[in-house]
Motif scaffolding. Structure first.
Motif, PDB file in Angstrom:
ATOM      1  N   PRO A 208       0.812  -1.225   0.000  1.00  0.00           N
ATOM      2  CA  PRO A 208       0.000   0.000   0.000  1.00  0.00           C
ATOM      3  C   PRO A 208       0.840   1.267   0.000  1.00  0.00           C
ATOM      4  CG  PRO A 208      -0.053  -1.083   2.145  1.00  0.00           C
ATOM      5  CD  PRO A 208       0.604  -2.033   1.204  1.00  0.00           C
ATOM      6  N   VAL A 209       0.345   2.271  -0.707  1.00  0.00           N
ATOM      7  CA  VAL A 209       0.988   3.581  -0.787  1.00  0.00           C
ATOM      8  C   VAL A 209      -0.018   4.635  -0.350  1.00  0.00           C
ATOM      9  CG1 VAL A 209       2.036   5.299  -2.309  1.00  0.00           C
ATOM     10  CG2 VAL A 209       2.523   2.863  -2.656  1.00  0.00           C
ATOM     11  N   HIS A 210       0.420   5.524   0.539  1.00  0.00           N
ATOM     12  CA  HIS A 210      -0.452   6.591   1.050  1.00  0.00           C
ATOM     13  C   HIS A 210       0.237   7.938   0.870  1.00  0.00           C
ATOM     14  CE1 HIS A 210      -1.491   3.071   3.842  1.00  0.00           C
ATOM     15  NE2 HIS A 210      -2.484   3.171   2.972  1.00  0.00           N
ATOM     16  N   ILE A 211      -0.532   8.925   0.456  1.00  0.00           N
ATOM     17  CA  ILE A 211      -0.033  10.296   0.341  1.00  0.00           C
ATOM     18  C   ILE A 211      -0.976  11.211   1.105  1.00  0.00           C
ATOM     19  CG2 ILE A 211       0.530  12.201  -1.221  1.00  0.00           C
ATOM     20  CD1 ILE A 211       1.164  10.144  -3.370  1.00  0.00           C
ATOM     21  N   TYR A 212      -0.390  12.093   1.921  1.00  0.00           N
ATOM     22  CA  TYR A 212      -1.138  13.060   2.718  1.00  0.00           C
ATOM     23  C   TYR A 212      -0.730  14.477   2.317  1.00  0.00           C
ATOM     24  CZ  TYR A 212      -2.227   9.243   6.029  1.00  0.00           C
ATOM     25  OH  TYR A 212      -2.665   8.079   6.621  1.00  0.00           O
ATOM     26  N   ASN A 213      -1.670  15.401   2.432  1.00  0.00           N
ATOM     27  CA  ASN A 213      -1.363  16.804   2.148  1.00  0.00           C
ATOM     28  C   ASN A 213      -0.984  17.565   3.421  1.00  0.00           C
ATOM     29  OD1 ASN A 213      -3.813  17.161   3.441  1.00  0.00           O
ATOM     30  ND2 ASN A 213      -4.912  17.872   1.620  1.00  0.00           N
TER      31      ASN A 213
END
Length: 233
Positions: A208-213
């Protein structure tokens, strides 16, 4: 603390999450498909290019397999991923290569925003995270390599004008607080998993890959690591 059912039934931090792509989550990916979806916005997808493979239990944790030759996932350049301020990128990886190879990037060379990769040329395969501001790179590199063929969690954070950090397996490994820029360039370039600069193809597995702002706190990074680590033990 906000949570989101980001991977099967496991809660991860939801606040600021703009990208969740997970080969184990059937809302994101169905085995043998050539497209994976961002569960935060199902109108956003990534195209599996050149035969990216899927490996499922019991052979491995549900993950994508990249051959190091031409495989990558093109996730496009939606507005939500055109992040110029605070940023967190997290991913589960397993590899044993000694070569430069990009895990995930928004970087095609002439157009550069950020990149995460094992950098053999400069650091003996230590993990490096770079952001580009006014086309100038600011980097941070881990104190050790993780090319041991085991699963590891990488989480990188950018706090504008303050710091770049890399966490390994839930714990802070390194921090750069010197001359940190206020913004990241917003060049017209796609987010890609498994390659950068149209080259440096990744050889190994990505979960899994997660990106947050926003920049997650150390406690939040540890929470996300603990939330998913049972899949990768």
């Amino acid at each position: 603390m906000g949570i989101r059912r980001g991977s099967i039934s496991t809660p991860i931090i939801a606040d600021g999450l703009v990208f969740n792509m997970d080969p184990a989550n059937r809302a994101s990916y169905v085995p043998n498909a050539t497209t994976s979806f961002n569960t935060i916005d199902l109108s956003q997808s990534g195209t599996l290019e050149n035969g990216v493979a899927f490996i499922q239990p019991p052979i491995s944790s549900s993950c994508w397999d990249f051959d190091g030759s031409d495989d990558y996932i093109d996730c496009g350049n939606p507005t939500e991923l055109q992040i110029t301020g605070a940023l967190t990128i997290s991913c589960w990886v397993k590899y044993s290569t000694n070569l430069d190879c990009v895990v995930i990037s928004k970087d095609l060379g002439g157009n550069r925003c950020w990149a995460l990769w094992p950098n053999n040329y400069l650091t003996g395969n230590n993990v490096e995270f770079a952001i580009f501001s006014s086309n100038s790179a600011t980097t941070v590199r881990t104190t050790s390599a993780i090319n041991d063929g085991a699963w590891h969690h990488i989480s990188t954070t950018f706090t504008p004008s303050t710091s770049l950090k890399i966490y390994l397996d839930g714990l802070l490994n390194v921090e750069n607080t010197t001359s940190i820029p206020a913004t990241i360039d917003n060049d017209a370039v796609n987010v890609e998993m498994g390659r950068g600069l149209n080259s440096f193809y990744y050889n190994g597995n990505i979960g899994p890959v997660h990106i947050y702002n926003r920049a997650l706190s150390s406690n939040e990074v540890l929470h996300n690591y603990n939330a998913l680590k049972s899949r990768f033990e």
